[in-house]
Design a protein around this motif. Structure first.
Motif, mmCIF file in Angstrom:
data_model
loop_
_atom_site.group_PDB
_atom_site.id
_atom_site.type_symbol
_atom_site.label_atom_id
_atom_site.label_comp_id
_atom_site.label_asym_id
_atom_site.label_seq_id
_atom_site.Cartn_x
_atom_site.Cartn_y
_atom_site.Cartn_z
ATOM 1 N N VAL A 120 -32.958 7.272 14.226
ATOM 2 C CA VAL A 120 -32.673 7.101 15.645
ATOM 3 C C VAL A 120 -31.186 7.252 15.896
ATOM 4 O O VAL A 120 -30.359 6.627 15.219
ATOM 5 N N THR A 121 -30.851 8.089 16.863
ATOM 6 C CA THR A 121 -29.480 8.139 17.367
ATOM 7 C C THR A 121 -29.513 7.712 18.830
ATOM 8 O O THR A 121 -30.467 7.993 19.548
ATOM 9 N N ALA A 122 -28.476 7.000 19.241
ATOM 10 C CA ALA A 122 -28.438 6.493 20.609
ATOM 11 C C ALA A 122 -27.002 6.507 21.121
ATOM 12 O O ALA A 122 -26.058 6.236 20.370
ATOM 13 N N ASP A 123 -26.853 6.846 22.392
ATOM 14 C CA ASP A 123 -25.532 6.785 23.015
ATOM 15 C C ASP A 123 -25.108 5.345 23.253
ATOM 16 O O ASP A 123 -23.935 5.006 23.140
ATOM 17 N N GLU A 124 -26.083 4.492 23.588
ATOM 18 C CA GLU A 124 -25.813 3.071 23.809
ATOM 19 C C GLU A 124 -26.999 2.256 23.298
ATOM 20 O O GLU A 124 -28.146 2.662 23.448
ATOM 21 N N ILE A 125 -26.707 1.105 22.710
ATOM 22 C CA ILE A 125 -27.742 0.170 22.287
ATOM 23 C C ILE A 125 -27.334 -1.231 22.742
ATOM 24 O O ILE A 125 -26.180 -1.640 22.545
ATOM 25 N N ARG A 126 -28.281 -1.934 23.333
ATOM 26 C CA ARG A 126 -28.035 -3.330 23.701
ATOM 27 C C ARG A 126 -29.050 -4.218 22.993
ATOM 28 O O ARG A 126 -30.263 -4.001 23.082
ATOM 29 N N ILE A 127 -28.544 -5.233 22.266
ATOM 30 C CA ILE A 127 -29.376 -6.201 21.564
ATOM 31 C C ILE A 127 -28.917 -7.589 22.008
ATOM 32 O O ILE A 127 -27.882 -8.078 21.565
ATOM 33 N N ARG A 128 -29.675 -8.186 22.927
ATOM 34 C CA ARG A 128 -29.267 -9.424 23.574
ATOM 35 C C ARG A 128 -27.887 -9.212 24.202
ATOM 36 O O ARG A 128 -27.736 -8.352 25.045
ATOM 37 N N LYS A 129 -26.876 -9.978 23.779
ATOM 38 C CA LYS A 129 -25.549 -9.852 24.382
ATOM 39 C C LYS A 129 -24.686 -8.796 23.701
ATOM 40 O O LYS A 129 -23.568 -8.525 24.147
ATOM 41 N N PHE A 130 -25.187 -8.167 22.634
ATOM 42 C CA PHE A 130 -24.382 -7.218 21.876
ATOM 43 C C PHE A 130 -24.530 -5.810 22.461
ATOM 44 O O PHE A 130 -25.642 -5.301 22.599
ATOM 45 N N ASP A 131 -23.405 -5.192 22.759
ATOM 46 C CA ASP A 131 -23.391 -3.826 23.273
ATOM 47 C C ASP A 131 -22.774 -2.905 22.231
ATOM 48 O O ASP A 131 -21.620 -3.100 21.820
ATOM 49 N N LEU A 132 -23.546 -1.904 21.796
ATOM 50 C CA LEU A 132 -23.082 -0.936 20.821
ATOM 51 C C LEU A 132 -22.922 0.418 21.487
ATOM 52 O O LEU A 132 -23.664 0.755 22.408
ATOM 53 N N GLY A 133 -21.960 1.207 20.996
ATOM 54 C CA GLY A 133 -21.767 2.556 21.491
ATOM 55 C C GLY A 133 -22.618 3.538 20.696
ATOM 56 O O GLY A 133 -23.742 3.229 20.286
ATOM 57 N N GLN A 134 -22.112 4.732 20.478
ATOM 58 C CA GLN A 134 -22.864 5.754 19.749
ATOM 59 C C GLN A 134 -23.242 5.241 18.358
ATOM 60 O O GLN A 134 -22.395 4.778 17.604
ATOM 61 N N THR A 135 -24.525 5.343 18.058
ATOM 62 C CA THR A 135 -25.056 4.735 16.832
ATOM 63 C C THR A 135 -26.016 5.696 16.148
ATOM 64 O O THR A 135 -26.816 6.368 16.793
ATOM 65 N N ASP A 136 -25.898 5.745 14.821
ATOM 66 C CA ASP A 136 -26.806 6.528 13.981
ATOM 67 C C ASP A 136 -27.531 5.542 13.078
ATOM 68 O O ASP A 136 -26.930 4.909 12.210
ATOM 69 N N LEU A 137 -28.848 5.397 13.287
ATOM 70 C CA LEU A 137 -29.608 4.347 12.629
ATOM 71 C C LEU A 137 -30.798 4.927 11.883
ATOM 72 O O LEU A 137 -31.535 5.756 12.417
ATOM 73 N N HIS A 138 -30.984 4.462 10.653
ATOM 74 C CA HIS A 138 -32.181 4.791 9.880
ATOM 75 C C HIS A 138 -32.996 3.515 9.729
ATOM 76 O O HIS A 138 -32.544 2.539 9.121
ATOM 77 N N LEU A 139 -34.204 3.505 10.282
ATOM 78 C CA LEU A 139 -35.079 2.334 10.250
ATOM 79 C C LEU A 139 -36.222 2.579 9.285
ATOM 80 O O LEU A 139 -36.945 3.568 9.405
ATOM 81 N N VAL A 140 -36.383 1.677 8.325
ATOM 82 C CA VAL A 140 -37.489 1.752 7.373
ATOM 83 C C VAL A 140 -38.222 0.417 7.397
ATOM 84 O O VAL A 140 -37.606 -0.645 7.204
ATOM 85 N N LEU A 141 -39.524 0.456 7.635
ATOM 86 C CA LEU A 141 -40.369 -0.736 7.620
ATOM 87 C C LEU A 141 -41.532 -0.466 6.675
ATOM 88 O O LEU A 141 -42.349 0.424 6.916
ATOM 89 N N ALA A 142 -41.594 -1.218 5.595
ATOM 90 C CA ALA A 142 -42.653 -1.024 4.595
ATOM 91 C C ALA A 142 -43.033 -2.362 4.000
ATOM 92 O O ALA A 142 -42.151 -3.144 3.595
ATOM 93 N N ASP A 143 -44.328 -2.632 3.957
ATOM 94 C CA ASP A 143 -44.837 -3.874 3.367
ATOM 95 C C ASP A 143 -44.130 -5.102 3.933
ATOM 96 O O ASP A 143 -43.713 -6.003 3.195
ATOM 97 N N SER A 144 -43.947 -5.115 5.248
ATOM 98 C CA SER A 144 -43.362 -6.254 5.977
ATOM 99 C C SER A 144 -41.872 -6.445 5.719
ATOM 100 O O SER A 144 -41.319 -7.487 6.078
ATOM 101 N N HIS A 145 -41.219 -5.464 5.112
ATOM 102 C CA HIS A 145 -39.775 -5.528 4.892
ATOM 103 C C HIS A 145 -39.098 -4.486 5.779
ATOM 104 O O HIS A 145 -39.387 -3.290 5.685
ATOM 105 N N LEU A 146 -38.187 -4.950 6.627
ATOM 106 C CA LEU A 146 -37.482 -4.083 7.555
ATOM 107 C C LEU A 146 -36.050 -3.873 7.088
ATOM 108 O O LEU A 146 -35.347 -4.836 6.746
ATOM 109 N N LYS A 147 -35.618 -2.608 7.086
ATOM 110 C CA LYS A 147 -34.227 -2.283 6.759
ATOM 111 C C LYS A 147 -33.648 -1.418 7.870
ATOM 112 O O LYS A 147 -34.205 -0.382 8.214
#
Length: 573
Positions: A327-354
């Motif tokens: 996932v790439t995003a120009d903006e990300i908001r997580i509760r009160k946290f505001d992030l700018g341009q972000t490059d994210l690799h999300l892996v979820l396997a066997d209930s483990h999230l990275k």
């Protein structure tokens, strides 16, 4: 246990996950059943014969309380007041209730085993999806129930739902003013989507797809628009060249869902404009702000639970799907946290999230980091590691700890971990290390230079700020308490060292700052973050022959008539 008003929006994501399989199976069953009716049932059949046929296929009772019309030219079925029963022991008597169902099929494709639907309209459908205390979904019918918990969903005619969709084309599917509910009696969750309107166009199993719709969860309205090129096979559904808009989230990309494993697996890539995931997180309790002390009085010791939410965090979603997303995003908001341009690799396997942040722009700076969460029990293990440079520390501290008095340009590295089932536990079990480097900053509400140059000032009501040219320090975290022993600060001609603790669970500070003016004069800063208390170490002061070049007698007996104030303030006999 319902979802409260504060959690109105976060229920949307959970509902999408939980309803996807059940809702898809219900629609597929309706499509297959209606498509078969004109061939199985003569036009002069009465309703009793029709309901008997459905009972034989599904094991459930079907009722048609209103008029019904079957036609061969065009090939269509229209019925009113239709209901399909739930299995015995369910909370609701019917799984599906329809005010009107209106379907038109194209005749020739049926001879080649395809369902070509010209029109499929459901008016005021009420669909009650339920998982019983044993974990059996109500969309598993009699001939499949013995295999519960349910295997990958199957259609009434056999084969996977995905395979059935591969033989299906829909010129127009329209759902009008529907009500969709989900009750899991195994874990007590209950969710509802009301005012559901949906339009789907799927001309073929390998071709363009268009979905648009809207619905309400706890009076919060959501909208969805999705278009792209779809490909359907036995257990794999994929969409490419996709354009997505869900509520305030929009972007493009490609996704695939494989239902052939133990749990569905989602993979693909997304390029998003703004990603605000706050509405889909568990609600937070408002922080409790400690009361300010009375003038001249020490700050009260805050309660240990002050400011942190003890509401259980639901980690069960970690066990519902596997995922591998870029996932790439120009903006990300997580509760009160505001992030700018972000490059994210999300892996979820066997209930483990990275979550691997290969590129992270935040608070005016940049860096990288990683977050892991291991579930799905009531208490999850988490780790967090970040390396950031050029960040503005004041908004970061304000958003993460509610402390906003320190500002400046900072570099920050940290690696911490915790275990907990709620926010309070996670903060209380926090452990790890970190380091901070700050330049061109200030500490608001505390003028160190003025304090040292005018020791007869009122320390109980500090004002102004201390300019910080540079500051460095490292820390260790144990049980949520941050300990530092090597703070080094330079402010103009003044330098200082320091050590102390920040108690995150109690949201308080106890720190000893030692300015260097030829002789050390310690200053203690303590109390809750919102009402810090400042005082000099009088034991050191009384042993000095001079303070800043002034005799101690000037402090004891007062300057300009301030003797009584000094005696009370410094507690000097």
């Amino acid at each position: 246990m319902g979802v409260d008003a504060r959690g109105s929006k976060e229920a949307g994501e959970a509902i999408v996950k939980r309803y996807l399989i059940g809702f898809g199976v219900v629609v597929a069953l309706l499509v297959v059943a209606v498509a078969a009716l004109p061939w199985l049932i003569p036009l002069d059949y009465d309703k009793g014969q029709i309901t008997a046929q459905v009972k034989a296929i599904t094991g459930r009772d079907l009722s048609i309380d209103g008029p019904m019309r079957l036609s061969l030219f065009p090939l269509s079925v229209e019925a009113h007041g239709v209901a399909l029963a739930n299995p015995p022991g369910s909370l609701q008597p019917a799984m599906v209730r329809l005010d009107t169902i209106d379907v038109e099929l194209r005749l020739l494709p049926l001879f080649s085993g395809r369902l070509d639907i010209a029109r499929f309209v459901l008016k005021k459908p009420i669909i009650d999806l339920e998982v019983d205390p044993a974990g059996v979904p109500n969309w598993v019918f009699a001939h499949d129930a013995a295999a519960a918990p349910a295997p990958p969903p199957t259609t009434a005619s056999g084969g996977s739902a995905t395979a059935a969709l591969g033989r299906l084309s829909i010129a127009k599917l329209h759902i009008e003013n529907g009500l969709l509910s989900f009750v899991n009696r195994r874990n007590g969750t209950q969710e509802t989507v009301s005012g559901l309107n949906l339009d789907v166009a799927l001309p073929g199993a390998n071709g363009p797809l268009r979905i648009s719709g809207s619905g309400s969860v706890e009076k919060q309205r959501y909208s969805l628009d999705l278009s792209g090129v779809v490909s359907l096979s036995d257990t794999l559904a994929s969409i490419s060249d996709a354009s997505l808009k869900f509520d305030s989230i929009s972007g493009t990309g490609a996704l695939s869902v494989d239902t052939g494993g133990v749990r569905p697996r989602i993979s693909g890539s997304l390029a998003l404009h703004r990603l605000d995931i706050t509405p889909y997180l568990p609600p937070q309790k408002p922080a409790v702000k400690p009361a300010s002390p009375a003038k001249g009085q020490p700050a009260p010791v805050p309660a240990k639970e002050s400011g942190w939410d003890k509401t259980p965090i639901d980690y069960s979603g970690l066990d519902r799907v596997d995922a591998d997303l870029h996932v790439t995003a120009d903006e990300i908001r997580i509760r009160k946290f505001d992030l700018g341009q972000t490059d994210l690799h999300l892996v979820l396997a066997d209930s483990h999230l990275k979550l691997d942040f290969a590129k992270l722009n935040a608070y005016g700076g940049h860096g990288n980091g990683m977050v892991t969460i291991a579930g799905p029990g009531p208490r999850a293990a988490m780790t967090l590691a970040f390396d950031l440079a050029g960040i503005q520390i004041q908004p970061l501290l304000k958003d993460s700890t509610s402390f906003d008095r320190l500002s400046g340009n900072a570099g920050w590295t940290t690696a911490v971990s915790s275990v907990g089932g709620n926010e309070r536990e996670l903060i209380g079990n926090l452990k790890g290390t970190g380091a901070l480097r700050l330049v061109n900053g200030s500490l608001r509400g505390f003028n160190l230079v003025q304090m040292l140059s005018n020791p007869v000032g009122d320390l109980t009501e500090p004002h102004g700020s201390t300019t910080i040219e540079h500051m460095t320090g490292s820390y260790v975290v144990a049980n949520g308490v941050v300990t530092n022993h090597d703070l080094d600060v330079k402010s103009g001609n003044l330098s200082a060292s320091g050590e102390g603790t920040v108690d995150l669970p109690a949201q308080s500070l106890d720190y000893r700052l030692e300015p260097r003016l030829g002789v050390a004069i310690p200053i203690r800063i303590s109390g809750p973050w919102s009402a810090l208390h400042y005082r000099m170490d009088m034991n050191v002061l009384k042993n000095l022959s001079t303070f800043g070049g002034k005799p101690v007698d000037a402090v004891k007996h007062g300057v300009g008539g301030t003797a009584n104030k000094l005696k009370g303030l410094f507690n000097i006999p």
